[in-house]
Design an enzyme around this catalytic site. Sequence first.
Site, PDB file in Angstrom:
ATOM      1  CB  CYS A  75      -0.819   2.561   4.025  1.00 16.35           C
ATOM      2  SG  CYS A  75      -2.257   1.881   3.219  1.00 16.35           S
ATOM      3  CG  ASP A  76       2.991   1.127   4.437  1.00 19.75           C
ATOM      4  OD1 ASP A  76       2.479   1.581   5.478  1.00 19.75           O
ATOM      5  OD2 ASP A  76       2.811  -0.041   4.042  1.00 19.75           O
ATOM      6  CB  CYS A  85      -0.927  -0.016   1.217  1.00 19.13           C
ATOM      7  SG  CYS A  85      -1.954   1.444   1.324  1.00 19.13           S
TER       8      CYS A  85
END
Length: 314
Positions: A136-137, A133
């Site tokens: 997200c990261d 992701c």
Amino acid sequence: MAKQYDVIVIGAGPGGMTAALYASRANLSVLMLDRGIYGGQMNNTAAIENYPGFSSVMGPDLAENMYKGATQFGAEYAYGNVEGVEDHGATKVVKTDTDTFEAKAVIIASGSEYRKLGVPGEEAYGGRGVSYCAVCDGAFFKGREVIVVGGGDSAVEEGLYLTQLASKVTVIHRRDQLRAQKILQDRAFANDKMNFIWNSNVEEILGDDQKVTGVKLVNNQTGEETTLDASGVFIYVGILPKTEQFSDLGITDDMGWIETNDHMETKVDGIYAIGDVRVKDLRQITTAVGDGGIAGQQVFKYIESLADQSAAVK
Ligand code: NAP
């Protein structure tokens, strides 16, 4: 006693939320169950450019708007990790890890999940440099070099997103041509921060005792082995259906995708499937939403037919 609804929708992604909107607007009682936050994969997507009505919209914003729409006519949303669905004819029993519900009809909208690469180091460095992701990261890799594995829409789109954060993004693909849509390919080839390594397989994800340091690569044409340094490895090598818990119903194909007709009906009366989880050609937010509208309408007709049958018996 199990709590009862007309319809239980399993999964609150774009398909599930649209089905809930249509069914609740038709005055049915509806419960959406999801083991995560509503929105599904939209929450992991930065800019969405192919949803009508928006030139570009952030995935979590679209999810929020869809949720407001889905619940405006009374549909409920609750946490629920669904472990199975039992078919008892006019009643379906939905079991989660904590509760049991009953419904006249069930709409499965459980979606798909990212496929793992299955190489040494992938699991060991999960959350320590290996990610599925970018949204997200990605921020953890600001100013650093990262690798993206895969050649489809996800790999290229998320790779492009990562160029806004990372100093360099290297896409490693097993062939010499991308599978991604042409518009994404054009953007990727025009982006100075994107680099490509063709005809290559990631054999291992390397790291020290803390985090990822790179990957071991093999050129599948020449057999040459190399090592490429990077702080992060983002894996986008396709998707798998989230249908294990429905295998007893006999509604999936050999790969686990659910087979439906144009009305989103599965082989089991009163059980529908929509969105990514279905056997279909194009897995998009738009197609999930279309499926959801159809299922929401069909479920209304199905429940009316159940009422007609029970009136005829009396
Ligand atoms: P995908 O289209 O199935 O692409 C998977 C990629 O990973 C392919 O390039 C494939 O290579 C490669 N691959 C598969 N197994 C591999 C392995 N073991 N080792 C190395 N590479 C491997 O998956 P996706 O990109 O996640 O997309 C899933 C669906 O969502 C698609 O229908 C896609 O169109 C859709 N999607 C759409 C958008 C958008 O419209 N903006 C964005 C994201 C996703 P080969 O090419 O050689 O098979």
